[in-house]
Enzyme design. Structure first.
Site, PDB file in Angstrom:
ATOM      1  N   CYS A  37       0.844  -1.178   0.000  1.00 34.29           N
ATOM      2  CA  CYS A  37       0.000   0.000   0.000  1.00 34.29           C
ATOM      3  C   CYS A  37       0.895   1.250   0.000  1.00 34.29           C
ATOM      4  CB  CYS A  37      -0.944   0.102   1.192  1.00 34.29           C
ATOM      5  SG  CYS A  37      -2.053  -1.303   1.351  1.00 34.29           S
ATOM      6  N   ARG A  46       3.351   0.189  -5.275  1.00 33.86           N
ATOM      7  CA  ARG A  46       3.215  -0.482  -3.976  1.00 33.86           C
ATOM      8  C   ARG A  46       1.903  -1.247  -3.847  1.00 33.86           C
ATOM      9  NH1 ARG A  46       6.811   1.748  -0.261  1.00 33.86           N
ATOM     10  NH2 ARG A  46       5.557   0.913   1.425  1.00 33.86           N
ATOM     11  N   TRP A  62      -2.858  -2.504  -1.714  1.00 35.71           N
ATOM     12  CA  TRP A  62      -2.567  -3.897  -2.052  1.00 35.71           C
ATOM     13  C   TRP A  62      -3.313  -4.703  -0.995  1.00 35.71           C
ATOM     14  CZ3 TRP A  62      -0.190  -8.198   0.226  1.00 35.71           C
ATOM     15  CH2 TRP A  62       0.119  -9.246  -0.652  1.00 35.71           C
ATOM     16  N   ASN A  78      -0.971   1.771   5.928  1.00 40.03           N
ATOM     17  CA  ASN A  78      -0.161   0.760   5.231  1.00 40.03           C
ATOM     18  C   ASN A  78       0.405  -0.157   6.302  1.00 40.03           C
ATOM     19  OD1 ASN A  78       1.735  -0.671   3.694  1.00 40.03           O
ATOM     20  ND2 ASN A  78       3.266   0.939   3.892  1.00 40.03           N
ATOM     21  N   GLY A  79       0.089  -1.448   6.221  1.00 35.03           N
ATOM     22  CA  GLY A  79       0.567  -2.398   7.222  1.00 35.03           C
ATOM     23  C   GLY A  79      -0.536  -3.372   7.576  1.00 35.03           C
ATOM     24  N   GLU A 112      16.576 -16.430 -11.400  1.00 37.47           N
ATOM     25  CA  GLU A 112      16.106 -15.060 -11.609  1.00 37.47           C
ATOM     26  C   GLU A 112      15.393 -14.931 -12.961  1.00 37.47           C
ATOM     27  OE1 GLU A 112      15.530 -12.585  -9.910  1.00 37.47           O
ATOM     28  OE2 GLU A 112      15.514 -10.901 -11.288  1.00 37.47           O
ATOM     29  N   LYS A 172      11.508 -13.774 -13.385  1.00 35.84           N
ATOM     30  CA  LYS A 172      11.109 -12.629 -14.232  1.00 35.84           C
ATOM     31  C   LYS A 172       9.982 -13.042 -15.168  1.00 35.84           C
ATOM     32  CE  LYS A 172      12.327 -10.135 -12.558  1.00 35.84           C
ATOM     33  NZ  LYS A 172      13.124  -9.797 -11.431  1.00 35.84           N
ATOM     34  N   GLU A 212       6.595 -13.694 -13.144  1.00 39.62           N
ATOM     35  CA  GLU A 212       5.879 -12.573 -12.528  1.00 39.62           C
ATOM     36  C   GLU A 212       5.284 -11.595 -13.522  1.00 39.62           C
ATOM     37  OE1 GLU A 212       8.155 -10.118  -9.817  1.00 39.62           O
ATOM     38  OE2 GLU A 212       9.939 -10.265 -11.051  1.00 39.62           O
ATOM     39  N   HIS A 268      17.358 -35.261 -12.739  1.00 42.41           N
ATOM     40  CA  HIS A 268      16.785 -35.857 -11.530  1.00 42.41           C
ATOM     41  C   HIS A 268      15.291 -35.577 -11.418  1.00 42.41           C
ATOM     42  CE1 HIS A 268      20.723 -37.052 -10.133  1.00 42.41           C
ATOM     43  NE2 HIS A 268      21.157 -35.847 -10.467  1.00 42.41           N
ATOM     44  N   LYS A 308       5.456  -3.848  -5.309  1.00 42.61           N
ATOM     45  CA  LYS A 308       6.909  -3.717  -5.331  1.00 42.61           C
ATOM     46  C   LYS A 308       7.526  -3.898  -3.951  1.00 42.61           C
ATOM     47  CE  LYS A 308      10.727  -2.105  -7.447  1.00 42.61           C
ATOM     48  NZ  LYS A 308      11.242  -3.193  -8.265  1.00 42.61           N
TER      49      LYS A 308
HETATM   50  O1  M6R Z   1      12.745  -4.724  -1.896  1.00 39.50           O
HETATM   51  P1  M6R Z   1      13.294  -6.117  -1.796  1.00 39.50           P
HETATM   52  O2  M6R Z   1      14.508  -6.311  -2.618  1.00 39.50           O
HETATM   53  O3  M6R Z   1      13.516  -6.542  -0.388  1.00 39.50           O
HETATM   54  O4  M6R Z   1      12.152  -7.018  -2.408  1.00 39.50           O
HETATM   55  C1  M6R Z   1      12.261  -8.413  -2.428  1.00 39.50           C
HETATM   56  C2  M6R Z   1      11.253  -9.033  -3.338  1.00 39.50           C
HETATM   57  O5  M6R Z   1       9.959  -8.702  -2.946  1.00 39.50           O
HETATM   58  C3  M6R Z   1      11.457  -8.598  -4.798  1.00 39.50           C
HETATM   59  O6  M6R Z   1      12.740  -8.853  -5.241  1.00 39.50           O
HETATM   60  C4  M6R Z   1      10.436  -9.338  -5.707  1.00 39.50           C
HETATM   61  O7  M6R Z   1      10.745 -10.677  -5.776  1.00 39.50           O
HETATM   62  C5  M6R Z   1      10.408  -8.701  -7.102  1.00 39.50           C
HETATM   63  N1  M6R Z   1       9.060  -8.654  -7.591  1.00 39.50           N
HETATM   64  C6  M6R Z   1      11.199  -9.459  -8.095  1.00 39.50           C
HETATM   65  O8  M6R Z   1      11.156  -8.922  -9.372  1.00 39.50           O
END
Ligand code: M6R
Length: 614
Positions: free
Chosen positions: A2, A27, A74, A100-101, A487, A491, A494, A510, A609
Site C-alpha cells: 500500500c 506499492r 494492495w 499501510n501495514g 532469476e 522474471k 511474474e 533428476h 513492489k
Molecule cells: O525490496 P526487496 O529487494 O527486499 O524485495 C524483495 C522481493 O519482494 C522482490 O525482489 C520481488 O521478488 C520482485 N518482484 C522481483 O522482481
C-alpha cells in the site's frame, strides 16, 4: 504494501495527492482513495482498481481543499472493492484514516468496538484503527494526537497511518511502526507525507524519515512536532533528498521495466563509481570497510533476503566463498525468522533489499540483532528502514526502480557483492594480485559489455515472439549462473504468468527432464567457463528429447550454436562476472514475452513492489 500520501498547506491538495498516488502505485494497485477537508466538510472518494479509475470517477466533480490524504491499496484483509478501499472513516464521519501495514489484533479490537456500539462497513483490519481513535477521543476526552497515541499503545502489528479530522482542520496526525513514512518540509508550514520520497521530491528536498513508534503532527500554524508513542518529544532530523525527478519518469520508454533494463550500463557504473579503480588496483566499499576484518574473522556471513534480492545473495555466495574463502549461507528471510536459527555474536547477518522495507527481511535482521550478531545492509532506497537499523551498509545507487519486476536493482546488488568479494579476497590474500587486477579491469568493463548486449534487443525480441505462447519454461545454469537461471524464471513468471522453473543444469536429469518435449522452451546459460562442457552435455540431453533450446553463449561460441535453436551471444568476461551479463538477455526476453501477451509489465497482477507485510 500500500502507498500512502498526504498534503497540508496552501495549495490544492487533490492534484498533489493524485500525482503522489501514481508515483506510489507500484506499492499496490487494487484500489485507490482520497479524503479532503474543504470548508469544514470531509469528502471521501474511493474506487476499486488503479489510480486512473479514481481519477476518472472524480473527474467533473469540484474537488477542492488544502488538506487531504490518499491511499493506493494492495489488499490483505478483504476483497479489492470500493468499500474496502481506504480512507476509512469514523461512524460520525469526523475522522478519516489511511493505513499501510497490518493490525494483527484487529479481531479482538473489532469485537470490543462492536460491543461499544461501533458499526463496521468494511472487512479490513484498518477500520478498527479509526473507530478506536474515535472512541478514545470521545471517552477519554483527549485531543486527536493523544487519542492516536493511546490507540497505538493498544495495537499490535505494522502501520504507517495518517489521520484527517474535521475538528482539527489545521493538522494531520501520522505515525509509523514497521511501515515507512517520510515527511517533506515545504515552505511556510506546508508538509507532504508519503510512503517514500517519490511523491515529495518534486516539491521539496528537505525530508524527515519518521522512526518506528513515532507520531508526527503537521500543523498549518505550529509546524512539525514529533513525539514517541510513549509521549517523549523528539527533535526532527532533517535530511536532504538526492533523488532526481527525471528518474521517476519513463523518459520515452514504453514501460518503466524497459527503461530500467536499458539503464543498467549507467546503474552498474554508478554502483562501482568511486569504489573501484582498476588502474590503481583498489576497491573500497566505504560503508562496510570497517567491518571487513570482522567479516574475515566471522563464523559465517548469513545473507537474508527475499525474491530477486535472494537470487543476488546466491550469486554473492558463489563469489565470496569462491574468491574470499569465507563461509556464506543464504537464507530466505521469511524462513530464517521463524525457524529458530542458531546465531551468535560471531555471525554477521547481511540483509539485501532493493526497497529496504521488506517486512520479512527487516524481521530477520531484528532477530539476528537480538541474538547479538552484527547486522549489515545492502539497500537501494536511501533512508529506508533496513539502512537505518543496520550497524553499517552500502547503497547500491541504482536509482529509483519503479517497475515491479526488479532488474537494475538485481545487477546493482550483484555488483556490490562482487566488490565485497574482491575486497575481502584481496585483504585476506586468497586471490593473487594478478587475478585481483584482472577482475577489477573486467568489472570496470561490464557497463560497456551490457550496452553491447542491449544492442541485440531486436534479435531477442524476435526470439520472444516465437515463445510468447509457451505454457511452461525451464531455465538452466551452473555455478553462479544457477541463481541467474532462478532469476530468469522469476522474471518470466511474474510479468507474463508463464509457469517457469530455474534449475542447476545437472539437476535436470533428476526430475524436470520428464517435462521436456517439443513444446518446452529451455533457456540455458552456456557461457565459457569451468562447467561449459558439462552444460553442453545437458544441452544434448534436452535436444535428444526435442526441447526447444535458447542458449546464452560467449561471443564466438560454435559448439552450442550447432545444437541450439537460438543463441544469444554475450561478450567474454571473467567467469565470476557472467551473472552481470547473462541476466540482461533474460530480462529482455521476459519483458518482450510479457508485452506480446498483453500483460501489464510494470504492474503485474497480485504483486506489489515493496512487500511490507508478512
Ligand atoms: O525490496 P526487496 O529487494 O527486499 O524485495 C524483495 C522481493 O519482494 C522482490 O525482489 C520481488 O521478488 C520482485 N518482484 C522481483 O522482481
Amino acid at each position: 504494501m500500500c502507498g500512502i500520501v498526504a498534503y497540508i498547506g496552501k495549495r490544492e491538495a487533490y492534484p498533489i495527492i493524485i500525482k503522489g498516488l501514481k508515483r506510489l502505485e507500484y506499492r499496490g494497485y487494487d484500489s485507490a482513495g482520497i479524503a479532503l477537508l474543504d470548508k469544514g466538510d470531509l469528502n471521501i472518494y474511493k474506487k476499486q482498481g488503479k489510480v486512473a479509475n479514481l481519477e476518472e470517477f472524480a473527474s467533473g466533480k469540484n474537488i477542492t481543499g488544502n488538506i487531504g490524504i490518499g491511499h493506493t491499496r494492495w489488499a490483505t484483509h478483504g476483497l479489492p472493492n470500493d468499500i474496502n478501499s481506504h480512507p476509512h472513516y469514523s461512524n460520525d464521519g469526523e475522522l478519516a484514516l489511511i493505513h499501510n501495514g497490518i493490525i494483527e489484533n484487529y479481531d479482538i479490537l473489532r469485537e470490543e468496538l462492536k460491543s461499544r456500539g461501533y458499526s463496521f462497513v468494511s472487512e479490513t483490519d484498518t477500520e478498527v484503527l479509526v473507530h478506536l481513535i474515535d472512541d478514545i477521543i470521545k471517552t477519554e476526552k483527549v485531543e486527536l494526537v493523544e487519542a492516536v497515541r493511546h490507540a497505538l499503545l493498544n495495537v499490535t502489528g505494522a502501520y504507517a497511518i495518517v489521520i484527517l479530522s474535521k475538528n482539527n482542520p489545521n493538522q494531520l496526525v501520522a505515525a509509523r511502526k514497521s511501515s515507512p513514512l517520510v515527511i517533506g518540509i515545504g515552505e511556510e508550514n506546508e508538509f507532504f507525507l508519503a510512503s517514500d520520497a517519490t511523491p515529495i521530491v518534486e516539491y521539496t528536498k528537505q525530508v524527515v524519515y519518521l522512526n518506528d513508534e513515532e507520531i508526527a503532527v503537521v500543523d498549518l500554524n505550529d509546524g512539525l512536532r514529533i513525539l514517541s508513542i510513549t509521549n517523549q518529544d523528539k527533535t526532527p532530523y532533517i535530511q536532504q533528498l538526492e533523488m532526481k525527478l527525471e528518474a521517476l519518469e519513463k523518459g520515452g520508454f514504453e514501460h518503466f521495466m524497459l527503461k530500467e533494463i536499458f539503464e543498467q550500463p549507467r546503474s552498474i557504473h554508478d554502483c562501482f563509481r568511486g569504489r573501484l579503480n582498476a588502474e590503481k588496483g583498489w576497491v573500497a566499499l566505504g560503508g562496510l570497510k570497517e567491518y571487513e576484518q570482522k567479516m574475515i574473522n566471522a563464523n559465517r556471513l548469513i545473507f537474508v533476503a527475499c525474491g530477486t534480492s535472494w537470487h543476488a545473495c546466491q550469486v554473492g555466495e558463489y563469489l565470496i566463498e569462491g574468491l574470499a574463502r569465507i563461509n556464506v549461507e543464504v537464507e530466505y528471510a521469511s524462513e530464517f525468522r521463524y525457524r529458530n536459527p542458531i546465531i551468535n555474536e560471531n555471525d554477521i547477518v547481511i540483509a539485501v533489499s532493493q526497497s529496504g522495507e521488506t517486512a520479512d527481511t527487516l524481521a530477520a535482521l531484528e532477530l539476528a540483532k537480538s541474538k547479538g550478531a552484527t547486522i549489515l545492509g545492502i539497500c537501494n532506497v536511501v533512508g529506508s528502514s533496513i539502512s537505518r537499523i543496520t550497524d553499517a551498509g552500502s547503497y547500491t545507487h541504482a536509482g529509483p526502480e519503479i517497475g515491479v519486476a526488479s532488474t537494475k536493482a538485481f545487477t546493482a546488488q550483484v555488483t556490490i557483492l562482487t566488490l565485497l568479494a574482491l575486497s575481502l579476497a584481496n585483504k585476506k590474500g586468497t586471490i593473487s594480485e594478478t587475478t585481483f587486477h584482472t577482475m577489477l579491469a573486467d568489472l570496470e568493463a561490464v557497463p560497456d559489455k551490457v550496452k553491447k548486449i542491449l544492442d541485440s534487443d531486436a534479435k531477442i525480441k524476435e526470439i520472444a515472439r516465437i515463445y510468447q505462447n509457451a505454457s511452461n519454461a525451464l531455465y538452466l545454469g551452473r555455478n553462479s549462473s544457477f541463481p541467474v537461471a532462478l532469476e530468469g524464471a522469476l522474471k518470466l513468471k511474474e510479468i507474463s504468468y508463464i509457469h517457469a522453473e530455474g534449475y542447476p543444469a545437472a539437476e535436470m536429469k533428476h526430475g524436470p527432464i520428464a517435462l521436456i518435449d517439443e513444446e518446452m522452451p529451455v533457456f540455458v546459460i552456456a557461457t565459457k567457463g569451468t562447467s561449459y562442457e558439462k552444460v553442453v552435455s545437458n544441452i544434448q540431453e534436452v535436444k535428444a528429447r526435442k526441447g526447444k533450446l535458447i542458449c546464452i553463449v560467449t561471443e564466438g561460441d560454435t559448439q552450442v550454436k550447432d545444437l541450439a535453436d537460438h543463441i544469444i551471444e554475450i561478450p567474454d568476461t571473467d567467469e565470476n562476472l557472467v551473472p552481470l551479463l547473462a541476466t540482461i538477455p533474460l530480462q529482455l526476453l521476459s519483458y518482450h514475452i510479457s508485452v506480446f501477451r498483453g500483460c501489464n509489465v510494470d504492474q503485474p497482477r497480485n504483486l506489489a513492489k515493496s512487500v511490507t507485510v508478512e
